[in-house]
Motif scaffolding. Structure first.
Motif, short mmCIF file in Angstrom:
data_model
loop_
_atom_site.label_atom_id
_atom_site.label_comp_id
_atom_site.label_asym_id
_atom_site.label_seq_id
_atom_site.Cartn_x
_atom_site.Cartn_y
_atom_site.Cartn_z
N THR A 64 -11.09 -1.21 -1.62
CA THR A 64 -10.95 -1.01 -3.07
C THR A 64 -10.11 0.24 -3.33
O THR A 64 -10.43 1.33 -2.85
CB THR A 64 -12.32 -0.86 -3.73
N LEU A 65 -9.02 0.06 -4.09
CA LEU A 65 -8.12 1.17 -4.42
C LEU A 65 -7.62 0.99 -5.86
O LEU A 65 -7.67 -0.12 -6.42
CB LEU A 65 -6.92 1.19 -3.47
N PRO A 66 -7.09 2.06 -6.45
CA PRO A 66 -6.49 1.93 -7.79
C PRO A 66 -5.23 1.05 -7.73
O PRO A 66 -4.60 0.94 -6.68
CB PRO A 66 -6.14 3.38 -8.16
N TRP A 67 -4.89 0.49 -8.87
CA TRP A 67 -3.69 -0.34 -8.96
C TRP A 67 -2.54 0.46 -9.57
O TRP A 67 -2.66 1.00 -10.67
CB TRP A 67 -3.96 -1.60 -9.79
N LYS A 68 -1.46 0.60 -8.85
CA LYS A 68 -0.19 1.19 -9.25
C LYS A 68 -0.20 2.71 -9.33
O LYS A 68 0.72 3.37 -8.85
CB LYS A 68 0.31 0.61 -10.58
N THR A 69 -1.21 3.29 -9.97
CA THR A 69 -1.26 4.75 -10.09
C THR A 69 -2.63 5.26 -9.67
O THR A 69 -3.60 4.49 -9.62
CB THR A 69 -0.98 5.20 -11.54
N ALA A 70 -2.69 6.55 -9.37
CA ALA A 70 -3.94 7.13 -8.87
C ALA A 70 -5.09 6.97 -9.86
O ALA A 70 -6.26 6.90 -9.45
CB ALA A 70 -3.73 8.61 -8.56
N ASP A 71 -4.78 6.88 -11.16
CA ASP A 71 -5.82 6.70 -12.16
C ASP A 71 -5.85 5.27 -12.71
O ASP A 71 -6.43 5.01 -13.77
CB ASP A 71 -5.65 7.70 -13.31
N LEU A 80 0.87 -1.17 0.00
CA LEU A 80 0.00 0.00 0.00
C LEU A 80 0.91 1.21 0.00
O LEU A 80 1.75 1.37 0.88
CB LEU A 80 -0.88 -0.01 1.25
N LYS A 81 0.78 2.06 -1.01
CA LYS A 81 1.65 3.22 -1.13
C LYS A 81 0.86 4.41 -1.62
O LYS A 81 -0.36 4.31 -1.88
CB LYS A 81 2.80 2.92 -2.10
N LEU A 82 1.53 5.54 -1.78
CA LEU A 82 0.89 6.74 -2.29
C LEU A 82 1.35 7.01 -3.72
O LEU A 82 2.53 6.85 -4.05
CB LEU A 82 1.23 7.95 -1.42
N VAL A 107 -2.75 3.77 -3.19
CA VAL A 107 -2.93 2.77 -4.25
C VAL A 107 -2.32 1.45 -3.79
O VAL A 107 -1.47 1.41 -2.91
CB VAL A 107 -2.24 3.21 -5.57
N PHE A 108 -2.78 0.38 -4.41
CA PHE A 108 -2.10 -0.90 -4.29
C PHE A 108 -1.07 -0.98 -5.40
O PHE A 108 -1.31 -0.50 -6.52
CB PHE A 108 -3.09 -2.07 -4.42
N ALA A 109 0.07 -1.57 -5.11
CA ALA A 109 1.12 -1.67 -6.11
C ALA A 109 2.01 -2.88 -5.80
O ALA A 109 1.98 -3.39 -4.66
CB ALA A 109 1.97 -0.40 -6.13
#
Length: 213
Positions: free
Chosen positions: A87-94, A44-46, A52-54
């Motif tokens: 639920t979060l975006p994957w890798k990037t904010a979009d 989990l990062k910013l 986002v998840f990455a």
């Protein structure tokens, strides 16, 4: 001294060597109790100041041995605090939205924000444990020091493995480093002296050679 809902984070850091972002992003399906293995596949990062998840740092997915005490701590934690779907975006904010069943969640049911965890839980726990002094006032805040971050748990993990005789290549793989040379540069000073091992190895050979028959 950590809040109960976050105590198992310490076990994942000290007992499996996970980075803080990997701990915050650990999902239920990453824990294989049958094979005693932890699949480190996300963090989990910013991204652009948004969570986002990455993939883990460097995109290096890895499997880490899951020690019994850590497995027990995770079972107890999940029984006390059931996993929460986030639920979060994957890798990037979009990026595309993905849903993960996270082992750790904030009291309100959201994912755990790293700054809040550090300032409201981790640093006060260090004070309670006598590791760092309490700030003189709320305005002063806690003294900033890299060695006082949760990353210290990862260093503990590495030093414990090296002290126990684990080889540097395995330690590098479990930590998710790009190569063993990097691990050696960081942790060479923690490796136990080879002199006593050399004395013991040669003495053992001599002892066996002198045995009757």
């Amino acid at each position: 001294a950590m809040p109960e809902r976050y105590q198992a984070m310490v076990d994942l850091g000290a007992g499996c060597g996970l980075r803080q972002g990997e701990i915050l992003g650990i999902a239920v399906d990453a824990v294989d109790f049958d094979s005693d293995t932890l699949h480190v596949v996300q963090q989990l990062k910013l991204s652009q100041s948004k969570p986002v998840f990455a993939p883990p740092k460097g995109g290096k997915l890895r499997d880490v041995p899951l020690p019994g005490p850590v497995a027990d701590a995770l079972r107890a934690h999940m029984k006390r605090f059931p996993p929460v779907e986030i639920t979060l975006p994957w890798k990037t904010a979009d990026g595309p939205k993905v849903t993960r069943s996270l082992i750790f969640a904030a009291p309100g049911g959201n994912h755990v924000w790293r700054p809040n965890l550090n300032e409201e839980s981790w640093k006060p726990a260090l004070v309670a444990a006598g590791v760092i002094p309490a700030p003189e006032s709320k305005r002063d805040g806690y003294a900033a020091a890299r060695e006082h971050g949760m990353h210290a748990l990862r260093h503990f993990y590495a030093s414990a493995l090296l002290d126990g005789g684990e080889n540097i290549k395995a330690v590098s793989e479990y930590l998710g480093h790009s190569n063993a040379a990097l691990t050696l540069r960081i942790y060479a000073h923690l490796m136990p002296s080879s002199q006593e091992r050399t004395r013991t190895a040669i003495a053992t050979v001599y002892d066996r050679a002198q045995e009757p028959g």
